[in-house]
Design a protein around this motif. Structure first.
Motif, PDB file in Angstrom:
ATOM      1  N   GLU A  40      70.038   1.445 -16.423  1.00 12.75           N
ATOM      2  CA  GLU A  40      69.310   1.323 -17.681  1.00 12.75           C
ATOM      3  C   GLU A  40      70.258   1.443 -18.874  1.00 12.75           C
ATOM      4  OE1 GLU A  40      65.371   3.263 -19.911  1.00 12.75           O
ATOM      5  OE2 GLU A  40      66.198   4.188 -18.096  1.00 12.75           O
ATOM      6  N   THR A  41      71.227   2.348 -18.765  1.00 14.06           N
ATOM      7  CA  THR A  41      72.213   2.518 -19.837  1.00 14.06           C
ATOM      8  C   THR A  41      73.019   1.242 -20.040  1.00 14.06           C
ATOM      9  OG1 THR A  41      72.415   4.901 -19.441  1.00 14.06           O
ATOM     10  CG2 THR A  41      74.254   3.818 -20.568  1.00 14.06           C
ATOM     11  N   ASP A  42      73.498   0.665 -18.958  1.00 12.75           N
ATOM     12  CA  ASP A  42      74.304  -0.548 -19.070  1.00 12.75           C
ATOM     13  C   ASP A  42      73.482  -1.714 -19.616  1.00 12.75           C
ATOM     14  OD1 ASP A  42      76.458   0.815 -18.121  1.00 12.75           O
ATOM     15  OD2 ASP A  42      76.414  -0.038 -16.108  1.00 12.75           O
ATOM     16  N   LEU A  43      72.228  -1.840 -19.169  1.00  6.85           N
ATOM     17  CA  LEU A  43      71.379  -2.918 -19.676  1.00  6.85           C
ATOM     18  C   LEU A  43      71.119  -2.740 -21.162  1.00  6.85           C
ATOM     19  CD1 LEU A  43      69.649  -5.431 -19.248  1.00  6.85           C
ATOM     20  CD2 LEU A  43      67.778  -3.937 -18.498  1.00  6.85           C
ATOM     21  N   ALA A  44      70.832  -1.515 -21.569  1.00 14.45           N
ATOM     22  CA  ALA A  44      70.591  -1.253 -22.987  1.00 14.45           C
ATOM     23  C   ALA A  44      71.834  -1.557 -23.828  1.00 14.45           C
ATOM     24  CB  ALA A  44      70.167   0.197 -23.185  1.00 14.45           C
ATOM     25  N   LEU A  45      72.994  -1.091 -23.381  1.00 18.86           N
ATOM     26  CA  LEU A  45      74.230  -1.303 -24.147  1.00 18.86           C
ATOM     27  C   LEU A  45      74.577  -2.775 -24.275  1.00 18.86           C
ATOM     28  CD1 LEU A  45      76.434   1.636 -22.828  1.00 18.86           C
ATOM     29  CD2 LEU A  45      75.717   1.263 -25.204  1.00 18.86           C
ATOM     30  N   HIS A  46      74.221  -3.575 -23.265  1.00 19.25           N
ATOM     31  CA  HIS A  46      74.530  -4.998 -23.334  1.00 19.25           C
ATOM     32  C   HIS A  46      73.683  -5.743 -24.360  1.00 19.25           C
ATOM     33  CE1 HIS A  46      77.151  -4.547 -19.871  1.00 19.25           C
ATOM     34  NE2 HIS A  46      77.501  -5.795 -19.996  1.00 19.25           N
ATOM     35  N   ALA A  47      72.692  -5.072 -24.939  1.00 16.45           N
ATOM     36  CA  ALA A  47      71.980  -5.690 -26.058  1.00 16.45           C
ATOM     37  C   ALA A  47      72.894  -5.801 -27.272  1.00 16.45           C
ATOM     38  CB  ALA A  47      70.739  -4.871 -26.413  1.00 16.45           C
ATOM     39  N   LEU A  48      73.852  -4.890 -27.374  1.00 10.47           N
ATOM     40  CA  LEU A  48      74.766  -4.837 -28.515  1.00 10.47           C
ATOM     41  C   LEU A  48      76.052  -5.605 -28.227  1.00 10.47           C
ATOM     42  CD1 LEU A  48      74.451  -1.020 -29.263  1.00 10.47           C
ATOM     43  CD2 LEU A  48      73.557  -2.862 -30.714  1.00 10.47           C
ATOM     44  N   PRO A  49      76.725  -6.080 -29.271  1.00 10.69           N
ATOM     45  CA  PRO A  49      78.056  -6.650 -29.060  1.00 10.69           C
ATOM     46  C   PRO A  49      79.028  -5.565 -28.601  1.00 10.69           C
ATOM     47  CG  PRO A  49      77.565  -6.493 -31.403  1.00 10.69           C
ATOM     48  CD  PRO A  49      76.298  -6.134 -30.681  1.00 10.69           C
ATOM     49  N   PRO A  50      80.076  -5.930 -27.869  1.00 13.17           N
ATOM     50  CA  PRO A  50      80.981  -4.922 -27.292  1.00 13.17           C
ATOM     51  C   PRO A  50      81.567  -3.939 -28.295  1.00 13.17           C
ATOM     52  CG  PRO A  50      81.397  -7.073 -26.319  1.00 13.17           C
ATOM     53  CD  PRO A  50      80.417  -7.303 -27.438  1.00 13.17           C
ATOM     54  N   ASN A  51      81.857  -4.384 -29.513  1.00 11.74           N
ATOM     55  CA  ASN A  51      82.504  -3.498 -30.481  1.00 11.74           C
ATOM     56  C   ASN A  51      81.591  -2.382 -30.981  1.00 11.74           C
ATOM     57  OD1 ASN A  51      81.200  -5.847 -31.909  1.00 11.74           O
ATOM     58  ND2 ASN A  51      81.714  -4.615 -33.703  1.00 11.74           N
ATOM     59  N   PHE A  77      73.880   3.056 -34.889  1.00 12.75           N
ATOM     60  CA  PHE A  77      73.342   1.968 -34.075  1.00 12.75           C
ATOM     61  C   PHE A  77      72.723   2.557 -32.808  1.00 12.75           C
ATOM     62  CE2 PHE A  77      76.213  -0.268 -36.815  1.00 12.75           C
ATOM     63  CZ  PHE A  77      75.664  -1.533 -36.974  1.00 12.75           C
ATOM     64  N   ILE A  78      71.634   1.937 -32.356  1.00 20.47           N
ATOM     65  CA  ILE A  78      70.960   2.418 -31.157  1.00 20.47           C
ATOM     66  C   ILE A  78      70.674   1.250 -30.226  1.00 20.47           C
ATOM     67  CG2 ILE A  78      69.850   4.280 -32.456  1.00 20.47           C
ATOM     68  CD1 ILE A  78      67.181   2.670 -32.084  1.00 20.47           C
ATOM     69  N   CYS A  79      70.361   1.574 -28.972  1.00 17.56           N
ATOM     70  CA  CYS A  79      69.917   0.561 -28.028  1.00 17.56           C
ATOM     71  C   CYS A  79      69.002   1.207 -26.999  1.00 17.56           C
ATOM     72  CB  CYS A  79      71.093  -0.149 -27.357  1.00 17.56           C
ATOM     73  SG  CYS A  79      72.239   0.936 -26.483  1.00 17.56           S
ATOM     74  N   PHE A  80      68.134   0.409 -26.424  1.00 12.73           N
ATOM     75  CA  PHE A  80      67.160   0.908 -25.447  1.00 12.73           C
ATOM     76  C   PHE A  80      66.561  -0.297 -24.731  1.00 12.73           C
ATOM     77  CE2 PHE A  80      65.116   0.102 -29.460  1.00 12.73           C
ATOM     78  CZ  PHE A  80      63.869  -0.437 -29.161  1.00 12.73           C
ATOM     79  N   VAL A  81      65.806  -0.038 -23.668  1.00  8.44           N
ATOM     80  CA  VAL A  81      65.123  -1.090 -22.931  1.00  8.44           C
ATOM     81  C   VAL A  81      63.625  -0.918 -23.145  1.00  8.44           C
ATOM     82  CG1 VAL A  81      64.687  -2.140 -20.680  1.00  8.44           C
ATOM     83  CG2 VAL A  81      66.946  -1.183 -21.192  1.00  8.44           C
ATOM     84  N   THR A  82      63.008  -1.909 -23.771  1.00  9.85           N
ATOM     85  CA  THR A  82      61.575  -1.873 -24.045  1.00  9.85           C
ATOM     86  C   THR A  82      60.787  -2.153 -22.774  1.00  9.85           C
ATOM     87  OG1 THR A  82      61.978  -2.734 -26.265  1.00  9.85           O
ATOM     88  CG2 THR A  82      59.736  -2.868 -25.444  1.00  9.85           C
ATOM     89  N   ARG A  83      59.798  -1.309 -22.496  1.00  9.96           N
ATOM     90  CA  ARG A  83      58.908  -1.524 -21.354  1.00  9.96           C
ATOM     91  C   ARG A  83      57.455  -1.723 -21.789  1.00  9.96           C
ATOM     92  NH1 ARG A  83      60.896   0.359 -16.535  1.00  9.96           N
ATOM     93  NH2 ARG A  83      59.277  -1.021 -15.693  1.00  9.96           N
ATOM     94  N   THR A  84      57.149  -1.446 -23.064  1.00 12.22           N
ATOM     95  CA  THR A  84      55.785  -1.574 -23.579  1.00 12.22           C
ATOM     96  C   THR A  84      55.823  -2.218 -24.960  1.00 12.22           C
ATOM     97  OG1 THR A  84      55.151   0.480 -22.453  1.00 12.22           O
ATOM     98  CG2 THR A  84      53.647  -0.341 -24.145  1.00 12.22           C
ATOM     99  N   ASN A  85      55.071  -3.295 -25.150  1.00  8.39           N
ATOM    100  CA  ASN A  85      54.921  -3.928 -26.452  1.00  8.39           C
ATOM    101  C   ASN A  85      53.501  -3.654 -26.959  1.00  8.39           C
ATOM    102  OD1 ASN A  85      57.037  -5.707 -24.932  1.00  8.39           O
ATOM    103  ND2 ASN A  85      57.361  -6.087 -27.109  1.00  8.39           N
TER     104      ASN A  85
END
Length: 260
Positions: A40-51, A77-85
């Motif tokens: 989940e951490t890796d998927l969330a972080l990949h939403a952001l550009p590497p820098n 900056f933050i990132c997360f994986v949405t499971r509910t809209n």
């Protein structure tokens, strides 16, 4: 009298049986699986550009409580994986949408996702109640729109998302790294975008469907990443995609927008 009691007893048993069926189905709907934290951490972080990844805060989802800080960042900056809209008034098991926000989006937009997840996690709210609660808070000004220009990053190599507006509950696993620039309260008529353009830009504001045209604070101009950026994202994300597909068949891509 005996016959009446007998009939009442049957009615009570039938009512209890129906309640068990309804609440059992509801339990299956609102309960989510817990993704492995590293995945989940890796998927969330990949939403952001590497820098931006090293200094970003990562929120992970505890299905029984809601979001919590899995990695504390320092950049805002933050990132997360949405499971509910919240807008769709639906509890699904198969939504996985990695999202990244700048500090302004973290302050103003993330709370909608955080609160929807927290309400779902309690098991005390049906999906329509989550939608109506969030909508009511927006109307009362509890949630503020972004106060300045900024963007959300959705650059992960794969995501499973809704493909239409609330009311259309179709979902799809797709590859389409893109940028979303804040456009609160904007309508298509305001900007004249072609909604059917294969390459963007597009305007989305699913909150308008619930609140009325031009009344949704969570609007975006969407621009797909350019071909070179997309190719790099897909190459760098190959191992992540394999891990996700080993975890769940929901990550098998149904539409590859990177080929357009």
């Amino acid at each position: 009298m005996a016959q009446r009691l007998k009939n009442n007893g049957r009615g009570l048993l039938l009512t209890l049986a129906l309640l068990l069926m309804v609440t059992g189905g509801f339990a299956q709907q609102w309960q989510l699986d817990k993704m492995p934290a590293d995945l989940e951490t890796d998927l969330a972080l990949h939403a952001l550009p590497p820098n931006l990844r090293a200094d970003a805060t990562v929120y992970l989802l505890d299905p029984a409580k809601g979001y919590y800080v899995g990695k504390q960042g320092t950049s805002g900056f933050i990132c997360f994986v949405t499971r509910t809209n919240w807008e769709w008034a639906e509890y699904r098991q198969d939504l996985y949408t990695p999202m990244g926000y700048d500090p302004e989006g973290a302050r103003t937009i993330f709370p909608l996702y955080r609160d929807a997840a927290a309400m779902r996690a309690t098991g005390m709210y049906i999906a329509e109640q989550v939608r109506d609660t969030i909508a009511g808070r927006i109307v009362r000004g509890f949630y503020a729109p972004p106060a300045k220009a900024g963007l959300s990053y959705m650059l992960a190599p794969v995501m499973r998302v809704y493909t239409g507006k609330p009311g259309d509950k179709s979902v799809m696993t797709m590859s389409m790294p893109h940028f979303m620039f804040y456009a609160p309260y904007i309508t298509v008529a305001d900007v004249g975008f072609d909604s059917n353009s294969p390459s963007g830009p597009w305007l989305i504001n699913s909150g308008n469907t619930v609140l009325g045209d031009g009344k949704g604070p969570e609007g975006y101009f969407i621009m797909p990443a350019d071909k070179a950026t997309t190719a790099k994202i897909m190459e760098d994300g190959k191992d992540l995609v394999k891990r996700l597909q080993a975890y769940s068949h929901y990550f098998n891509v149904e539409m590859d927008m990177t080929k357009n």
